[in-house]
Design a protein around this motif. Structure first.
Motif, PDB file in Angstrom:
ATOM      1  N   UNK A 107       0.826  -1.216   0.000  1.00  0.00           N
ATOM      2  CA  UNK A 107       0.000   0.000   0.000  1.00  0.00           C
ATOM      3  C   UNK A 107       0.856   1.260   0.000  1.00  0.00           C
ATOM      4  N   UNK A 108       1.854   1.299   0.864  1.00  0.00           N
ATOM      5  CA  UNK A 108       2.717   2.488   0.958  1.00  0.00           C
ATOM      6  C   UNK A 108       3.515   2.675  -0.332  1.00  0.00           C
ATOM      7  N   UNK A 109       4.047   1.570  -0.887  1.00  0.00           N
ATOM      8  CA  UNK A 109       4.818   1.669  -2.138  1.00  0.00           C
ATOM      9  C   UNK A 109       3.936   2.162  -3.274  1.00  0.00           C
ATOM     10  N   UNK A 110       2.723   1.625  -3.379  1.00  0.00           N
ATOM     11  CA  UNK A 110       1.797   2.050  -4.448  1.00  0.00           C
ATOM     12  C   UNK A 110       1.479   3.533  -4.324  1.00  0.00           C
ATOM     13  N   UNK A 111       1.160   3.989  -3.103  1.00  0.00           N
ATOM     14  CA  UNK A 111       0.838   5.407  -2.890  1.00  0.00           C
ATOM     15  C   UNK A 111       2.052   6.295  -3.167  1.00  0.00           C
ATOM     16  N   UNK A 112       3.235   5.841  -2.772  1.00  0.00           N
ATOM     17  CA  UNK A 112       4.452   6.632  -3.006  1.00  0.00           C
ATOM     18  C   UNK A 112       4.700   6.808  -4.503  1.00  0.00           C
ATOM     19  N   UNK A 113       4.565   5.731  -5.260  1.00  0.00           N
ATOM     20  CA  UNK A 113       4.767   5.807  -6.713  1.00  0.00           C
ATOM     21  C   UNK A 113       3.749   6.763  -7.331  1.00  0.00           C
ATOM     22  N   UNK A 114       2.492   6.660  -6.888  1.00  0.00           N
ATOM     23  CA  UNK A 114       1.464   7.548  -7.456  1.00  0.00           C
ATOM     24  C   UNK A 114       1.801   9.014  -7.204  1.00  0.00           C
ATOM     25  N   UNK A 115       2.092   9.351  -5.939  1.00  0.00           N
ATOM     26  CA  UNK A 115       2.352  10.760  -5.618  1.00  0.00           C
ATOM     27  C   UNK A 115       3.678  11.239  -6.210  1.00  0.00           C
ATOM     28  N   UNK A 171      -7.330   3.287   4.767  1.00  0.00           N
ATOM     29  CA  UNK A 171      -6.629   3.600   3.513  1.00  0.00           C
ATOM     30  C   UNK A 171      -5.996   5.001   3.482  1.00  0.00           C
ATOM     31  N   UNK A 172      -6.740   6.059   3.820  1.00  0.00           N
ATOM     32  CA  UNK A 172      -6.166   7.413   3.691  1.00  0.00           C
ATOM     33  C   UNK A 172      -4.856   7.631   4.439  1.00  0.00           C
ATOM     34  N   UNK A 173      -4.681   7.111   5.675  1.00  0.00           N
ATOM     35  CA  UNK A 173      -3.386   7.320   6.334  1.00  0.00           C
ATOM     36  C   UNK A 173      -2.219   6.685   5.581  1.00  0.00           C
ATOM     37  N   UNK A 174      -2.438   5.487   5.016  1.00  0.00           N
ATOM     38  CA  UNK A 174      -1.366   4.855   4.242  1.00  0.00           C
ATOM     39  C   UNK A 174      -1.034   5.675   3.000  1.00  0.00           C
ATOM     40  N   UNK A 175      -2.061   6.211   2.343  1.00  0.00           N
ATOM     41  CA  UNK A 175      -1.814   7.058   1.162  1.00  0.00           C
ATOM     42  C   UNK A 175      -1.075   8.335   1.551  1.00  0.00           C
ATOM     43  N   UNK A 176      -1.450   8.903   2.691  1.00  0.00           N
ATOM     44  CA  UNK A 176      -0.762  10.112   3.170  1.00  0.00           C
ATOM     45  C   UNK A 176       0.689   9.803   3.524  1.00  0.00           C
ATOM     46  N   UNK A 177       0.933   8.631   4.085  1.00  0.00           N
ATOM     47  CA  UNK A 177       2.314   8.211   4.365  1.00  0.00           C
ATOM     48  C   UNK A 177       3.099   8.104   3.060  1.00  0.00           C
ATOM     49  N   UNK A 178       2.464   7.564   2.007  1.00  0.00           N
ATOM     50  CA  UNK A 178       3.110   7.509   0.697  1.00  0.00           C
ATOM     51  C   UNK A 178       3.397   8.891   0.155  1.00  0.00           C
ATOM     52  N   UNK A 179       2.463   9.841   0.388  1.00  0.00           N
ATOM     53  CA  UNK A 179       2.690  11.233  -0.036  1.00  0.00           C
ATOM     54  C   UNK A 179       3.906  11.817   0.685  1.00  0.00           C
ATOM     55  N   UNK A 180       4.005  11.533   1.983  1.00  0.00           N
ATOM     56  CA  UNK A 180       5.156  12.035   2.742  1.00  0.00           C
ATOM     57  C   UNK A 180       6.468  11.485   2.225  1.00  0.00           C
ATOM     58  N   UNK A 181       6.486  10.206   1.852  1.00  0.00           N
ATOM     59  CA  UNK A 181       7.708   9.627   1.279  1.00  0.00           C
ATOM     60  C   UNK A 181       8.022  10.234  -0.082  1.00  0.00           C
ATOM     61  N   UNK A 182       7.000  10.367  -0.929  1.00  0.00           N
ATOM     62  CA  UNK A 182       7.218  10.869  -2.296  1.00  0.00           C
ATOM     63  C   UNK A 182       7.715  12.303  -2.290  1.00  0.00           C
ATOM     64  N   UNK A 183       7.282  13.104  -1.320  1.00  0.00           N
ATOM     65  CA  UNK A 183       7.664  14.523  -1.271  1.00  0.00           C
ATOM     66  C   UNK A 183       8.721  14.808  -0.205  1.00  0.00           C
TER      67      UNK A 183
END
Length: 431
Positions: A107-115, A171-183
């Motif tokens: 989940x975190x990897x997918x969200x990170x790649x997206x952001x 779901x939203x917290x994991x996506x936000x964690x991915x956003x934090x990694x991506x940025x």
């Protein structure tokens, strides 16, 4: 008295008894095991749900985020962990924990790649809401997990599970964690991941308590030592998770209480008839209040300073920044004068434009009349256009087929045009 007690006990037992609607234990255990596994279809659905939730956070759409939470299978291994500790099934616990880690990582990897590839990089309100967890999130996760385990273990499940998925918001917290990694914004990553961890721990805790409350039988061939260690670890994790949330909640409550005290003080002690309080802001050890209108006197300000202790604000230094009524009136008068001057200038410009429009309209009408008249006197003339060029009146005469006028006729035509148009400085162009 004793009869009334037994009647009340019987009534409460009839309405609140959970065991009469309990599902078959073996089918519940099998369902929990199946929902804990992430491979094939479940894994793809999880990735799609993460992408949908990331899109919703990116464009700040609550409806899209809710849709992602509804289709997400992420709650399966979390319930599996709490359920397995409740029935002392260490094999199920290992399975659920393994799949939980896999699902979280994917989940975190997918969200990170997206952001990372998304052109929209600004943090919206829906995303920011997942970066500051508190004790309230603990309560939401716990009660959501409790509703979830009751729905899972009863025969009439209804529509509880989708509601639990929305309320606990995994779901939203994991996506936000991915956003934090991506940025590379680590405060977003740790805040959001902590919120996800809170949801995980307290959904699992509520599931564990629900299993005990519903008196599920323990698994066969239980290793009692391992089961005790599992419960001890779970208790320790719950306590360690609660501490930061409690600290954050205390800070939030303190800030809200402080802001309420400031607002009450300003409203009660500085608000006067004819005075408008524009803002009040406490920074460091100073409370700054900005006011306009009727002036608050030095005596009133000093009296307000003395009364700050009654509002719990004695540690603050009050500073009042204000414009007196005379200054406010002068400012308003100045603005009114400027507005009137601007209005006068605009009115003058409009009048000038209207005059110019009238002149051009008159020339258009004059061109038609002059053309009709001049063709009678000078048949070789095709038309006459009358107007202004650079502020000077101009008459453009066009002859049929480019024919040239004889010198005598040219002089007569120019004299006639000047008399007809009544312009001494008329410039005549013949082509």
């Amino acid at each position: 008295m004793k009869l009334g007690y037994h009647f009340l006990k019987k009534t409460l037992s009839e309405y609140f008894n959970l065991l009469h609607d309990k599902e078959d234990e073996r089918s519940v255990v099998e369902q929990v095991k199946n929902s804990s596994v992430f491979r094939g279809t479940n894994l793809w659905i999880l990735m799609f749900a993460i992408l949908i939730a990331s899109l919703g956070l990116n464009v700040n759409s609550t409806a899209v985020i809710i849709g992602a939470m509804l289709i997400s299978p992420l709650m399966g291994p979390i319930i599996g962990m709490g359920f397995s500790v409740g029935i002392s099934d260490m094999g199920m616990l290992k399975l659920a924990l393994k799949n939980y880690c896999v699902a979280t990582l994917i989940s975190v990897v997918t969200a990170t790649v997206y952001f990372f590839v998304s052109p929209l990089s600004e943090a919206q309100s829906e995303l920011l809401a997942r970066t500051s967890p508190s004790l309230y999130d603990v309560l939401i996760a716990f009660f959501g997990g409790a509703a979830g385990v009751l729905a899972l273990t009863c025969k009439s499940k209804g529509q509880v599970i989708p509601g639990v998925a929305i309320a606990t918001a995994l779901m939203p917290p994991l996506c936000t964690a991915g956003y934090g990694l991506a940025t590379a914004q680590w405060n977003y990553f740790f805040g959001a991941f902590y919120l996800f961890f809170i949801n995980t721990v307290f959904i699992a805790t509520a599931t564990f308590l629900g299993v005990k409350l519903l008196r599920f039988h323990t698994a066969r061939h239980v290793d009692q030592g391992a089961a005790n260690r599992g419960r001890n670890v779970m208790t320790l994790v719950v306590l360690l998770t609660l501490i930061p949330a409690a600290v954050l909640t205390v800070n939030i409550v303190r800030q809200n209480v402080f802001e309420t005290k400031v607002n009450d003080f300003v409203r009660s002690e500085l608000n006067r008839s004819g005075t408008q309080i524009l803002s009040s802001h406490a920074e460091g050890d100073t409370l700054r209040v900005v006011a306009v209108g009727k002036e608050i006197t030095d005596g009133e300000i000093e009296e307000a300073r003395e009364r700050m202790k009654f509002y719990g604000l004695s540690d603050l230094q009050l500073v009042v920044i204000q414009a007196s009524s005379e200054e406010s009136f002068a400012l308003a008068a100045s603005q009114l004068s400027t507005a009137e001057q601007t209005n006068t200038l605009l009115s003058s410009q409009v009048a000038e434009l209207q005059h110019q429009l009238a002149v051009y309209s008159a020339f258009d009408t004059l061109s038609v009349h002059v053309t009709n008249e001049v063709q009678t006197l000078f048949p070789e003339v095709e038309g006459v256009a009358v107007g202004k060029l650079g502020g000077n009146p101009v008459a453009v005469v066009t002859c049929h087929g480019g024919r040239q006028l004889a010198t005598a006729n040219r002089e007569r035509l120019e004299a006639w045009l000047r008399t007809r148009i009544q312009e001494r400085k008329l410039e005549i162009i013949i082509k």
